[in-house]
Design an enzyme around this catalytic site. Structure first.
Site, mmCIF file in Angstrom:
data_model
loop_
_atom_site.group_PDB
_atom_site.id
_atom_site.type_symbol
_atom_site.label_atom_id
_atom_site.label_comp_id
_atom_site.label_asym_id
_atom_site.label_seq_id
_atom_site.Cartn_x
_atom_site.Cartn_y
_atom_site.Cartn_z
ATOM 1 C CE LYS C 38 -6.314 12.445 5.171
ATOM 2 N NZ LYS C 38 -5.476 11.391 5.767
ATOM 3 C CB SER C 113 -1.958 13.079 5.729
ATOM 4 O OG SER C 113 -2.818 11.967 5.865
ATOM 5 C CB SER C 137 -2.762 10.091 8.376
ATOM 6 O OG SER C 137 -1.576 10.149 7.631
#
Ligand code: ZN
Lengths: 89, 484, 432
Positions: C38, C113, C137
């Protein structure tokens, strides 16, 4: 209730800038969200966060710093090894 | 004693850099002063995204030492908080500091009050925090062009010591600061000689009026100057019937004046909250393990008792760690024999001569002063010659030369008293009397000035080497012989 | 022994913000395994943007602790994945570089996210990925994309090098197609790090075990009540039924403090974010501020232009909540609420081993379906309690609703990450 003036003040404190077009929308949204946050008024308890860790410390030992070029590489503007920043006077 | 109508009230917030090896939250070296900008920084003290602080144990130990020495109460639990504000020298846009749970509260420091005697200045709190970076302003004072930032200083550990508004004059503020500096140096947690290692914010008011915060005082002398300026400014305003604004003012060191900060800087909303990347401290029990060294007050008492120093000499000598150590080295070989002369010669003469030359004590070898004191004590040289010897030594050091020993200087300049060499003095006396028959007459007529005149003449002839007491005695004898 | 793998995926879902065409790797437990990371996890020498224009071009001079661990075990970091800007979102639509699409249905969001990481795994571009979970997330996109995602217990994985959004809530965690992969990645990234003062010495050395006979599962009524899509609830109930078939028993329970969990969550994360994101002023990195201007003016210019709307909204909310006079009403109260939530969980965990329910109240939204911020925030209601309490939680695929994946969420006692992994593994083994 927060007013547009409040939101403008907060935008100033947070240095995020706000223009007149956004002001109404943000104010409206903030009031809805803050109204939702009001549920916290009903929370009861002593308020002390319980912590399982205390005194997390390191020894006073020197570790290598970054090479100056690595420090400056990401800075958009520099001068003689200094990082250039907006004026404060 | 009740405060007078226009009593000055002063409180100080003193920031001192703790003399650790590494920074407060990272391993960068604190020894940055001789290196280029941004050479002592890492992801943590540069505030790079993702970096997290790790707390330096020694910084907390040092702060605890200070707390114990200043009689503070160390809180059972203390915590770091974020103080949020934007400024280009602040790498993370927040300063990690302590807010509602400082390391220690209360305590006091004793100073010599303006009325004489000791007075306790109460302390509010002591907390630990990180220093921001350093800004260089390009452009002029009125209008900057831009700033240049050096983050080498960012993350240096500081303690902030906050006093109650207990000082009653700018002079007391200076004394508080000097005493605090001495105490921190005795504790070996602070080096006052490092540039910018101490910074002061002062709150000052005239009784019954609003208080003004003066920020940015960076020198010991600056505190008294800035506050004297403020006292005059505030008293003038009051005299003219004007109101004193509650405000923040900056001290402009170069001009010796304070200047109102702009309104934007006056509005503070620091939005403190606990630093979520650090855990709280529970260190009160460490106090038991801290052994304090002898502190300035104790040393002062000891200097009076052990060396027979006067109160004033003892105060001066112990007011700086280096000076106190220097004195003890000078007299080490013969404490009772050397102390009376050494305390005067160091506290009065040496300090004065050093200040005159803007020199540091570091350059001076205690053995040289011991040698000088021995010469004085043995009566080998006069006080006047002693000063000359001292000046020669200091001037040589100032030029970066090896200083001669006092003995060598005395020999080279032929400064040894002619005491013992009564022949030379007797000859000079006879000469002086013969050359000045008028003085002899005056002396006979009982005019006191005549004797002094003759002493001066003999001194001139012996180039100051004659011991004044001895000379007086011999001259009186010679005059008596001549029936005077 | 350094080797390389080549990595040039056809990224039709916009899962990646940066890829390494040739990614070096070494030997170890993950030798040669392509891992996507990420983009809020700092990678030395690889641009790290948090999907924000304010970090465009920022190349970190250091690796996050977890990246060092990955490399030490031979993994190849093949790219940085798309996300909601700074982690602020539930859809990955709040990326400055365009939304990621859900590989199961490209008209839908992958969740957020960590949407890029989930999509990269779901589409088979990588075997495993790292995400971060502040309020769901990791679990949300795992649920929406039909893969497995674990939010570890707070403190088990170092956050050093995770670009902070909300420090007291978030953890880095693994995503993978299988529980075995997620467990293997967790084994590599967990453990103490002296650079993270909140990190604990609790390494994870575990091989998933499918035997759950005698396990007691708490079923909180709040996870099947108002706001939860009945079809999703049904799918999850069936999934829990499978666990019962495997020898587990279920116990109804209740988490009364859920009522203010979401408010506590949003107050906490916006407050912390307002401070964390203050450093993005363009001076040390990011877009250049106009240095001829006064600093506040210059910063406002940079920050209003380079932060997205949702980021500015949350910064302002947090700034307001921390501002003079409001700290007690908001942040302090939110911390009390967290204690109450922890207390609720402790009470329940005295009787049960794990708690199960849906990960998300619905299936993946359609792109642009949620435009009102508050209704978007409400979607996090089932995931935020684990973050507020710090407990481990995993999402494992448990069937479909309207053809889209549904996630079963298993929450466990503090530091019992191994147990939630085992329960997810038991389920996965039973259905495959
Ligand atoms: Zn550093």
């Amino acid at each position: 209730m927060v007013t547009e003036k409040d939101v403008q003040h907060i935008a100033g404190l947070a240095d995020v800038g706000i223009d007149d077009k956004e002001l109404g929308t943000f104010t409206h949204q903030f009031n809805a969200i803050l109204e939702y946050f009001d549920i916290l008024d009903r929370v009861e308890g002593n308020g002390q966060a319980t912590r399982d860790l205390y005194n997390i410390l390191r020894e006073d030992e020197i570790e290598p710093s970054l090479p100056q070029e690595d420090v400056l590489r990401n800075a958009p503007a520099q001068e003689d090894g200094f990082i250039k920043a907006p004026r404060v006077m | 004693m009740a405060d007078a109508e226009d009593q000055v009230i002063v409180g100080l917030e003193v920031h001192c850099q703790l003399d650790t090896k590494s920074k407060l939250f990272c391993g960068c070296s604190t020894d940055y002063r001789s290196d280029g900008p941004n050479t002592h920084v890492c992801p943590i003290c540069l505030g790079l995204p993702g970096a997290m602080p790790s707390l330096n144990k020694r910084a907390i130990e040092y702060a605890m030492k200070v707390a114990k020495a200043l009689n503070c109460e160390v809180l059972n639990e203390s915590e770091f908080s974020r103080k949020n504000y934007f400024y280009p020298d602040l790498d993370k846009a927040y300063q990690i500091t302590q807010y509602d749970k400082p390391l220690a509260e209360g305590g006091y420091l004793e100073i010599e009050s303006d009325e004489g005697g000791e007075r306790k200045i109460r302390l509010t709190r002591i907390h630990v925090e990180e220093d921001p970076g350093r800004l260089v302003h390009m452009g002029n004072v009125e209008r900057g062009k831009y700033s240049l930032v050096d983050y080498n200083r960012a993350g240096i550990p500081l303690i902030e010591i906050v006093s109650e508004p207990d000082m009653r004059s700018p002079r007391e503020a200076r004394k508080f600061l000097n005493k605090l500096r001495a105490t921190l140096e005795y504790l070996s947690v602070f080096d006052s000689e490092k540039e910018g290692s101490l910074r002061v914010d002062a709150n000052i008011s005239i009784k019954g009026h609003e208080r003004v915060e003066v920020k940015n005082i960076t020198s010991y002398k600056g505190v008294e100057k800035a506050l004297l300026f403020e006292v005059t400014r505030q008293k003038n305003l009051i005299r003219r019937g004007q109101r004193i604004e509650r405000e923040t003012r900056h001290y402009l060191e170069a001009r010796g004046v304070t200047q109102s900060a702009r309104s934007k800087e006056q509005e503070h909303d620091y939005r403190y909250f606990p630093e979520p990347d650090l855990r709280p401290l529970r260190v009160r029990s460490w106090l038991d393990g801290i052994v304090l060294p002898e502190l300035p007050d104790a040393r002062r008492e000891r200097f009076m008792a052990e060396y027979g120093c006067s109160l004033n000499h003892a105060r001066t000598l112990t007011g700086e760690l280096k000076l106190a150590n220097f004195f003890e080295k000078v007299v080490a070989s013969d404490k009772p024999g050397l102390s009376p002369l050494a305390s005067t010669w160091i506290a009065d003469t040496l300090i004065g001569e050093l200040n005159y030359r803007d020199m540091s004590l570091d350059n001076v070898d205690p053995a040289a002063i011991t040698g000088l004191v021995l010469l004085l004590k043995a009566g080998t040289i006069t006080d006047k010659s002693g000063v000359e010897v001292l000046r020669v030594i200091l001037d040589q050091l100032l030029k970066g030369e090896m200083a001669e020993t006092p003995d060598a200087i005395v020999k080279r300049l032929n400064l040894a008293k002619t005491a013992g060499d009564t022949g030379a003095i007797t000859a000079a006396i006879e000469e002086a009397i013969n050359e000045n028959p008028k003085a002899l007459e005056d002396y006979r007529a009982g005019k006191g000035g005549a004797l002094n005149f003759l002493v001066g003449q003999v001194m001139k002839k012996t180039r100051g080497k004659a011991d004044p007491a001895e000379l007086n005695r011999m001259l009186a004898e010679a005059l008596k012989k001549r029936g005077a | 022994m350094a080797d390389e793998i080549s990595f040039s995926p056809d990224d039709k879902y916009n899962a990646f913000l940066a890829t390494c065409k040739r990614a070096p790797h070494g030997n170890g437990k993950l030798a040669g395994v392509a891992v996507a990371v990420k983009d809020n996890i700092t990678t030395k020498g690889i641009e790290t943007t948090c999907a924000s224009k304010i970090l465009k071009g920022y190349v970190p001079p250091y690796d996050a602790h977890v990246i060092g661990l990955l490399k030490a075990e031979g993994a190849a970091v093949v790219g940085k994945t798309n996300m909601d800007e700074f982690g602020m979102g539930t859809t990955t639509e709040n990326s400055a570089f365009g939304p990621t699409l859900n590989p199961c249905d490209t008209r839908r969001v992958p969740g957020g996210s960590s949407g890029g990481s989930a999509a990269a795994v779901a589409a088979g571009m990588v075997r495993m990925a790292l995400g971060s979970d502040t309020g769901g997330s990791i679990r949300c996109p795992a649920s929406f994309c039909g893969i497995v995602g674990l939010k570890p217990s707070y403190g088990r994985v170092s956050r050093y090098g995770l670009i902070a959004y909300s420090n007291s809530l978030e953890q880095i965690g693994p995503l993978g197609k299988t529980v075995t992969d997620v467990s293997a990645l967790m084994g590599v990234i967990a453990g103490h790090d002296r650079h993270d003062s909140t990190s604990l010495d609790k390494p994870y050395n575990h091989t998933p075990n499918a035997d759950i006979k005698g396990l007691k599962i708490g079923i909180p009524q709040e996870y099947f009540g108002k706001g939860v899509d009945p079809n999703v609830a049904d799918v999850v109930k069936k999934g829990i039924g499978r666990l019962e078939e495997l020898g587990a028993t279920t116990v109804p329970c209740s988490i009364p403090s859920m009522e203010y969990a979401l408010a506590a969550y949003y107050v906490t994360c916006t407050c912390e974010a307002s401070s964390n994101l203050a450093r993005f002023d363009g001076v040390r990195y990011g877009p250049a501020p106009d240095t001829k201007k006064s600093w506040h003016d210059a910063y406002q210019e940079v920050r209003s232009a380079a932060f997205g709307t949702e980021v500015r909204r949350r910064i302002m909310l947090g700034t307001f909540a921390l501002s003079s006079g409001y700290y007690g009403k908001y942040y302090a109260k939110a911390q009390v609420a967290r204690e109450n939530i922890k207390a609720d969980f402790n009470r329940i965990f005295a009787d049960v081993d794990v708690i199960a329910g849906p990960t998300m109240p619905t299936i993946a939204f359609r792109l642009k379906e949620k435009s009102d911020p508050l209704s978007m925030y409400l979607a996090d209601i089932l995931t935020v309690p684990a973050n507020l309490a710090g407990i481990p939680a995993i999402s494992v695929p448990c069937g479909k609703s309207e053809g889209m994946p549904v996630g079963l969420q298993i929450m466990g006692r503090m530091f019992e990450d191994e147990r939630v992994v085992d329960v997810a593994y038991a389920y996965e083994q039973a259905v495959n």
